[in-house]
Design an enzyme around this catalytic site. Structure first.
Site, PDB file in Angstrom:
ATOM      1  N   CYS A 115       0.597  -1.231   0.185  1.00  0.00           N
ATOM      2  CA  CYS A 115       0.172   0.135   0.200  1.00  0.00           C
ATOM      3  C   CYS A 115       0.881   1.449  -0.003  1.00  0.00           C
ATOM      4  CB  CYS A 115      -0.968  -0.215   1.203  1.00  0.00           C
ATOM      5  SG  CYS A 115      -2.301  -1.301   1.242  1.00  0.00           S
ATOM      6  N   HIS A 262      -3.835   6.862   1.498  1.00  0.00           N
ATOM      7  CA  HIS A 262      -3.921   5.699   0.650  1.00  0.00           C
ATOM      8  C   HIS A 262      -5.143   5.193   1.199  1.00  0.00           C
ATOM      9  CE1 HIS A 262      -4.205   1.427  -0.059  1.00  0.00           C
ATOM     10  NE2 HIS A 262      -4.140   1.121   1.200  1.00  0.00           N
ATOM     11  N   ASN A 292     -10.002  -1.128  -1.752  1.00  0.00           N
ATOM     12  CA  ASN A 292      -8.485  -0.737  -1.589  1.00  0.00           C
ATOM     13  C   ASN A 292      -7.743  -1.244  -2.716  1.00  0.00           C
ATOM     14  OD1 ASN A 292      -5.815  -0.847  -0.806  1.00  0.00           O
ATOM     15  ND2 ASN A 292      -6.299  -1.621   1.144  1.00  0.00           N
TER      16      ASN A 292
END
Ligand code: ACO
Length: 335
Positions: A115, A262, A292
């Site tokens: 990430c 993020h 995500n």
């Protein structure tokens, strides 16, 4: 001394929309649980039979970014590709981009920081530009998660969160030191590596062992995440990374025009927003639509925010990420 500045942005997501309702037909989950815990309404998952992969989506996003930079692939001096879901165990996706975009035989490096991948990738590219080695670098984040998720009730704690997609930025040399990347800050804490991981295949767990075991109950091949543990670390590390960047540049949270966190979980973004007393106009979220997308999330969100006219000349833009590793970091830019 040179500075680096984003001159082109692009993103690509597969057409196939998977809603929370669709997921509830595959596993024991429901729209209310997913929205309440994560903010996600839908995500894109590559349809079976599609040509899309992490590299292919990365190439699609890159073509848009390069064109918007007013360049051609021949002008790119270096490729930095961030992904945790590469097309091959090796080589990395960066080399595929060199081929797909018919570029010169420029260098290509893959970044494996999940990430935080795009934040790391931007920082790496920034160093090459600041030292004068390269003029235009293509920075990509792309993920094909859906091919590797456990889409049964066993995997629901992870699989409802992740989506597929790609984004790309062209980072170019500028001699105007008041614009572009002001600083970047990178961190890791490997003792938590197995709190968010895919254990196999790995060199320790390679094909002969897989064939020998052939155990359908083995979960090693699917992502494992200790969600609550990760959440608790995420809110702390996101904040630290932002404070570190602001301090380095003698700035305050109130100076931020646009924070691109993020997109791990809407609750994490909201926590950070509240902590820094930022208004809705100072933070951009699109996890609701895409889930995500790991290394692609920051660059897809940055591109969307820019396309919507939410980022203007001279704005202070902060990118911040936290994820598997654990790794975390931030990039502070003057637009
Ligand atoms: N649908 C319905 N119920 C579910 C689901 C689901 N999809 N998933 C889990 N549950 C159940 C659990 O079984 C549990 O039931 P129980 O109480 O009977 O045991 C209950 O819901 C609560 O589960 P938790 O895992 O405790 O739920 P939590 O509130 O912690 O939310 C989540 C889980 C959304 C994963 C959250 O922990 C989170 O967002 N963590 C951080 C994620 C993150 O930041 N990742 C970093 C980046 S990712 C990367 O680097 C690749």
């Amino acid at each position: 001394m040179y500075n680096s500045k984003i001159t082109g942005l692009g993103y690509y997501v597969p057409d196939n929309v998977v809603t929370n309702e669709d997921l509830s037909k595959m596993m024991d989950t429901n729209d209310a649980w997913i929205q309440e815990r994560t903010g996600i309404k839908e995500r894109r998952w590559i349809q079976e039979g599609s040509e899309d992969t992490s590299a292919v989506m990365g190439a699609k996003a890159s073509r848009i970014a390069i064109e918007r930079a007013g360049l051609t692939p021949k002008d790119i001096d270096f490729i930095v590709f961030a992904t945790l879901s590469p097309d091959y165990y090796f080589p990395g996706c960066g080399v595929q981009i060199q081929e797909m975009l018919e570029m010169r035989t420029v260098g290509a490096v893959d970044i494996r920081n999940q990430c935080s991948g795009f934040v790391y990738a931007m920082s790496v590219a920034d160093q090459f530009i600041k030292t004068g080695m390269y003029k235009n670098i293509l920075v990509i984040g792309s993920e094909f998660h859906s091919g590797g998720l456990d889409k049964t009730t066993r995997g629901r704690g992870v699989s409802v969160i992740f989506g597929d997609g790609a984004g790309a930025a062209v980072l170019s040399r500028t001699e105007d030191n008041t614009k572009g990347i002001l600083s970047s800050h990178l961190h890791s804490e490997g003792k938590h590596a197995e709190e968010l991981t895919v254990l196999a295949p790995s060199i320790r767990h390679w094909v002969p062992k897989i064939l020998e075991e052939n155990d359908e109950n083995d979960e090693s091949y699917f992502p494992y995440m200790n969600g609550t543990f990760v959440f608790k670390h995420a809110v702390v590390r996101f904040s630290e990374a932002i404070v570190e960047g602001l301090k380095t540049n003698n700035l305050q949270a109130a100076d931020i025009n646009m924070l691109i966190p993020h997109q791990a979980n809407l609750r994490i973004s909201q926590f950070v927003q509240k902590k820094f007393k930022l208004t809705d106009d100072q933070v951009f979220n699109n996890i609701q639509k895409y889930g995500n997308t790991t290394a692609a999330s920051v660059i897809i969100a940055l591109t969307e925010a820019w396309e919507k006219g939410k980022i203007k000349d001279n704005d202070l833009v902060v990118l911040a990420a936290f994820g598997s590793g654990f790794t975390w970091g931030s990039v502070i830019m003057r637009w």
